[in-house]
Design a protein around this motif. Structure first.
Motif, PDB file in Angstrom:
ATOM      1  N   SER A   1      32.726  -9.374   4.619  1.00 52.67           N
ATOM      2  CA  SER A   1      32.709  -8.442   5.751  1.00 52.67           C
ATOM      3  C   SER A   1      34.082  -7.921   6.144  1.00 52.67           C
ATOM      4  O   SER A   1      34.176  -6.992   6.948  1.00 52.67           O
ATOM      5  N   VAL A   2      35.146  -8.515   5.622  1.00 48.98           N
ATOM      6  CA  VAL A   2      36.510  -8.018   5.847  1.00 48.98           C
ATOM      7  C   VAL A   2      37.284  -8.054   4.534  1.00 48.98           C
ATOM      8  O   VAL A   2      36.854  -8.681   3.563  1.00 48.98           O
ATOM      9  N   CYS A   3      38.464  -7.422   4.540  1.00 49.97           N
ATOM     10  CA  CYS A   3      39.094  -7.029   3.279  1.00 49.97           C
ATOM     11  C   CYS A   3      39.724  -8.133   2.430  1.00 49.97           C
ATOM     12  O   CYS A   3      39.415  -8.247   1.245  1.00 49.97           O
ATOM     13  N   SER A   4      40.657  -8.924   2.961  1.00 49.85           N
ATOM     14  CA  SER A   4      41.361  -9.894   2.103  1.00 49.85           C
ATOM     15  C   SER A   4      40.428 -10.868   1.396  1.00 49.85           C
ATOM     16  O   SER A   4      40.628 -11.156   0.212  1.00 49.85           O
ATOM     17  N   PRO A   5      39.404 -11.418   2.076  1.00 47.64           N
ATOM     18  CA  PRO A   5      38.489 -12.305   1.350  1.00 47.64           C
ATOM     19  C   PRO A   5      37.855 -11.641   0.135  1.00 47.64           C
ATOM     20  O   PRO A   5      37.728 -12.261  -0.932  1.00 47.64           O
TER      21      PRO A   5
ATOM     22  N   GLY B   1      31.762  -3.552   4.489  1.00 48.36           N
ATOM     23  CA  GLY B   1      30.936  -2.520   5.076  1.00 48.36           C
ATOM     24  C   GLY B   1      31.745  -1.489   5.850  1.00 48.36           C
ATOM     25  O   GLY B   1      32.919  -1.712   6.181  1.00 48.36           O
ATOM     26  N   GLY B   2      31.129  -0.370   6.158  1.00 49.37           N
ATOM     27  CA  GLY B   2      31.816   0.706   6.853  1.00 49.37           C
ATOM     28  C   GLY B   2      32.157   0.350   8.288  1.00 49.37           C
ATOM     29  O   GLY B   2      31.361  -0.248   9.014  1.00 49.37           O
ATOM     30  N   LEU B   3      33.359   0.740   8.705  1.00 49.18           N
ATOM     31  CA  LEU B   3      33.795   0.494  10.081  1.00 49.18           C
ATOM     32  C   LEU B   3      32.854   1.202  11.045  1.00 49.18           C
ATOM     33  O   LEU B   3      32.537   2.382  10.861  1.00 49.18           O
ATOM     34  N   SER B   4      32.428   0.486  12.089  1.00 48.22           N
ATOM     35  CA  SER B   4      31.488   1.102  13.023  1.00 48.22           C
ATOM     36  C   SER B   4      31.665   0.628  14.458  1.00 48.22           C
ATOM     37  O   SER B   4      31.237   1.305  15.389  1.00 48.22           O
TER      38      SER B   4
ATOM     39  N   LYS C   1      31.532  -3.203   9.433  1.00 53.27           N
ATOM     40  CA  LYS C   1      32.637  -4.076   9.045  1.00 53.27           C
ATOM     41  C   LYS C   1      32.798  -5.234  10.034  1.00 53.27           C
ATOM     42  O   LYS C   1      32.698  -5.066  11.240  1.00 53.27           O
ATOM     43  N   GLY C   2      33.048  -6.428   9.486  1.00 57.04           N
ATOM     44  CA  GLY C   2      33.230  -7.614  10.310  1.00 57.04           C
ATOM     45  C   GLY C   2      31.951  -8.353  10.636  1.00 57.04           C
ATOM     46  O   GLY C   2      31.983  -9.450  11.183  1.00 57.04           O
ATOM     47  N   SER C   3      30.807  -7.775  10.292  1.00 59.52           N
ATOM     48  CA  SER C   3      29.509  -8.349  10.656  1.00 59.52           C
ATOM     49  C   SER C   3      28.845  -9.041   9.476  1.00 59.52           C
ATOM     50  O   SER C   3      28.977  -8.610   8.333  1.00 59.52           O
ATOM     51  N   ALA C   4      28.090 -10.088   9.785  1.00 58.99           N
ATOM     52  CA  ALA C   4      27.292 -10.763   8.760  1.00 58.99           C
ATOM     53  C   ALA C   4      26.031  -9.977   8.426  1.00 58.99           C
ATOM     54  O   ALA C   4      25.367 -10.263   7.427  1.00 58.99           O
TER      55      ALA C   4
ATOM     56  N   GLY D   1      26.278  -9.219  15.039  1.00 61.52           N
ATOM     57  CA  GLY D   1      26.540  -9.998  13.839  1.00 61.52           C
ATOM     58  C   GLY D   1      27.997 -10.334  13.601  1.00 61.52           C
ATOM     59  O   GLY D   1      28.352 -10.914  12.575  1.00 61.52           O
ATOM     60  N   ILE D   2      28.869  -9.987  14.542  1.00 62.43           N
ATOM     61  CA  ILE D   2      30.304 -10.222  14.384  1.00 62.43           C
ATOM     62  C   ILE D   2      30.675 -11.552  15.022  1.00 62.43           C
ATOM     63  O   ILE D   2      30.289 -11.832  16.150  1.00 62.43           O
ATOM     64  N   GLY D   3      31.429 -12.362  14.310  1.00 63.04           N
ATOM     65  CA  GLY D   3      31.859 -13.663  14.804  1.00 63.04           C
ATOM     66  C   GLY D   3      31.794 -14.697  13.708  1.00 63.04           C
ATOM     67  O   GLY D   3      31.333 -14.430  12.592  1.00 63.04           O
ATOM     68  N   ALA D   4      32.269 -15.898  14.008  1.00 68.71           N
ATOM     69  CA  ALA D   4      32.275 -16.974  13.018  1.00 68.71           C
ATOM     70  C   ALA D   4      30.848 -17.302  12.600  1.00 68.71           C
ATOM     71  O   ALA D   4      29.981 -17.538  13.443  1.00 68.71           O
ATOM     72  N   SER D   5      30.619 -17.343  11.285  1.00 62.83           N
ATOM     73  CA  SER D   5      29.259 -17.566  10.803  1.00 62.83           C
ATOM     74  C   SER D   5      29.258 -17.979   9.344  1.00 62.83           C
ATOM     75  O   SER D   5      30.249 -17.819   8.626  1.00 62.83           O
ATOM     76  N   SER D   6      28.105 -18.488   8.911  1.00 66.17           N
ATOM     77  CA  SER D   6      27.828 -18.769   7.506  1.00 66.17           C
ATOM     78  C   SER D   6      26.470 -18.168   7.179  1.00 66.17           C
ATOM     79  O   SER D   6      25.560 -18.206   8.017  1.00 66.17           O
ATOM     80  N   THR D   7      26.339 -17.652   5.954  1.00 63.71           N
ATOM     81  CA  THR D   7      25.137 -16.899   5.607  1.00 63.71           C
ATOM     82  C   THR D   7      24.688 -17.213   4.193  1.00 63.71           C
ATOM     83  O   THR D   7      25.515 -17.429   3.300  1.00 63.71           O
TER      84      THR D   7
END
Length: 527
Positions: A91-95, A329-332, A351-354, A440-446
């Motif tokens: 959901s974010v770039c470096s990973p 994902g696309g920034l929104s 972007k940033g969301s699971a 869907g944004i925040g610390a999570s596992s999927t």
């Protein structure tokens, strides 16, 4: 005369065998085996491009967003290759970029958030009110084992370089923090580095603004190495494309196969109008911010077309594989025009969301004479799969990598052959804080397995369960009605996270680690 021809033929054959043996011997000295003719490989990676930011429909139907954007060269690539409708990144770039270069899932490599400053957590993580975040690999990836808070790996371009490829990095790098080896792409196996450094966004897209160079206090974001374009009326996307083609020219002259990693800064913020394309969107009544965004998308597409045209003009296209992908994902959630969290519909969030809007990507692959033109696959692939796939395409076998590879090659999918591991699960792990708030944004596992997707939120040990095939927008949480399925997925997710020694945040109030998703205390709260 016949005798002369026979002698010449023998000499040619011997020279050819000798040349092939030389290439194979060099690769074997590096611990690799190279088989068959090596194709050129272009990996075209766009920054922050959403699943819907294109005139190519990746869903079962065209949407208003597909009508908005003008990407004829993506359409051309789709006609000439294969479209992947269920391709995933993080959901974010470096990973994503580290997974791409290492073949590792983010849970294993621990570069789980975006990197920049050496040895430092992001401010929004250090200042979070309720969660204490783990010491993740804030320094990114490293080709040497002596860098703390970094994952030691054998990078993809290094293996390709050892196999005889001329390796070209163009655009955004974002592999390692400032002052670490991977800050410079040349240290991870690229022969050429065009404009890549530690930062993940440009200070400016404009040559007349020197791409941000000279702005006091903004030095970290200024795009390096493009001085020849300073003061000129040229957009960053165009400058990068010109330089990439010049670098490929060098590979052609050297008669070496090339790996071009075309990693555009576009369409990442700051939003700048590409004046070649913006007017038509404004004339159509589009929100000014969205007109800028659409112009950046079209400029990116022109770059793709320019590279495809170059390959055809120089008779390189028949022996060149092109892979097209986005890094998240696309920034929104912010910086866009219109209503937040709606720019990737029918997908939820961005972007940033699971949610799917944060991780599902537009993906296309052209492999002449191997991939049937104008084909579509719904096979699920994830970003770490690119590492083994590209090595597979390059004919590099028995390679030695210091890291464990999580990705699986999708070469068989490209060739239309039967695919193993059809019941494979995909995993995402983000024990971090991105900053903005949104769905869907925040610390999570999927985990996604088959049609089912389970999200576990670390802050309150809460689950969301969706059937993606029936509910692509993730609108109906089935956690309560499908408790047995939830439990099975939670057990598989928990087992996987422990198997890769994944990090978890802890609760600041109790100072205890957030429970694993399959912990009894978590499962029992589902009623």
């Amino acid at each position: 005369m016949n005798t002369i021809y026979k002698v010449i033929s023998v000499v040619v054959i011997c020279f050819t065998i000798f040349s092939c043996k030389q290439k194979e011997t060099k690769a074997e000295e590096q611990g690799n085996t190279v088989v068959n003719e090596q194709p050129n490989i272009v990996l075209f990676l766009v920054d922050d491009m959403g699943w819907q930011d294109t005139s190519v429909p990746f869903w079962t139907e065209k949407t208003p967003f597909n009508e908005r954007y003008i990407t004829p060269n993506m359409e051309r690539l789709a006609r000439e290759g294969m479209k992947f409708t269920q391709a995933y990144a993080t959901s974010v770039c470096s990973p994503t970029r580290v997974s791409l270069m290492t073949g590792m899932n983010a849970a294993r490599h621990r570069v789980t958030n975006w990197t920049l400053k050496k040895d430092m957590l992001q401010p929004m993580e250090a200042n979070h009110k309720k969660l204490k975040f783990p010491r993740w690999n804030v320094n990114g990836m490293s080709p040497t084992p002596d860098i703390e808070n970094a994952v030691y790996v054998t990078p993809l371009p290094k293996l390709l370089q050892d196999a005889g490829y001329f390796t070209i990095h163009t655009g955004k790098a974002h592999f390692g923090a400032i002052g670490t080896p991977a800050e410079d792409p040349k240290n991870i196996g690229f022969d050429v580095n065009i404009a890549g450094h530690a930062a993940g966004a440009p200070e400016s897209y404009l040559g007349i603004e020197n791409f941000g160079n000279g702005k006091k206090g903004k030095e970290v974001w200024a795009v390096p190495g493009l001085e020849k374009y300073h003061g000129k009326d040229i957009f960053l996307t165009e400058a990068l494309t010109k330089e990439a083609i010049l670098a490929v020219d060098s590979a052609v002259v050297a008669k070496k196969p090339f790996f071009l990693y075309m990693a555009h800064y576009a369409v990442h913020t700051p939003l700048y109008a590409d004046n070649r394309f913006e007017k038509k969107y404004l004339d159509a009544g589009l929100d000014p911010k969205e007109a800028k965004y659409a112009s950046m998308v079209e400029g990116m597409d022109k770059s793709l077309g320019d590279i495809m045209d170059y390959l055809e003009k120089n008779n390189l296209d028949e022996n060149t594989v092109i892979l097209f992908m986005s890094d998240n994902g696309g920034l929104s959630v912010h910086a866009r025009g219109g209503e937040p969290n709606t720019h990737n519909k029918p997908l939820n969030s961005g972007k940033g969301s699971a949610y799917e809007g944060g991780i599902r990507e537009p993906m296309l692959v052209k492999w002449p004479n191997k991939v049937k033109p104008n084909t579509v696959t719904d096979k699920q692939v994830i970003i770490e799969d690119f590492y083994p796939t590209i090595l597979d395409l390059a004919g590099v076998e028995n390679y030695n990598a210091v890291q464990k590879i999580d990705g699986l090659s999708f070469k068989d999918v490209l060739k239309g052959e039967s695919v193993k591991n059809t019941d494979r699960a995909l995993f995402w792990h983000y024990p971090n804080e991105w900053g903005p708030s949104g769905p869907g944004i925040g610390a999570s596992s999927t985990i996604r397995k088959g049609d089912w997707k389970l999200i576990y939120y670390h802050l309150d040990s809460r689950f969301e369960l969706f059937n993606i095939a029936e509910d692509i927008g993730e609108t109906t949480n089935l956690a309560r009605s499908e408790k047995e399925r939830l439990k099975a997925l939670a057990e598989e997710l928990g087992s996987y996270l422990r198997s890769v020694d994944a990090q978890m945040p802890s609760n600041k109030e109790t100072d205890k680690q957030v429970p694993w998703p399959d912990a009894e205390i978590v499962i029992n709260q589902i009623k």
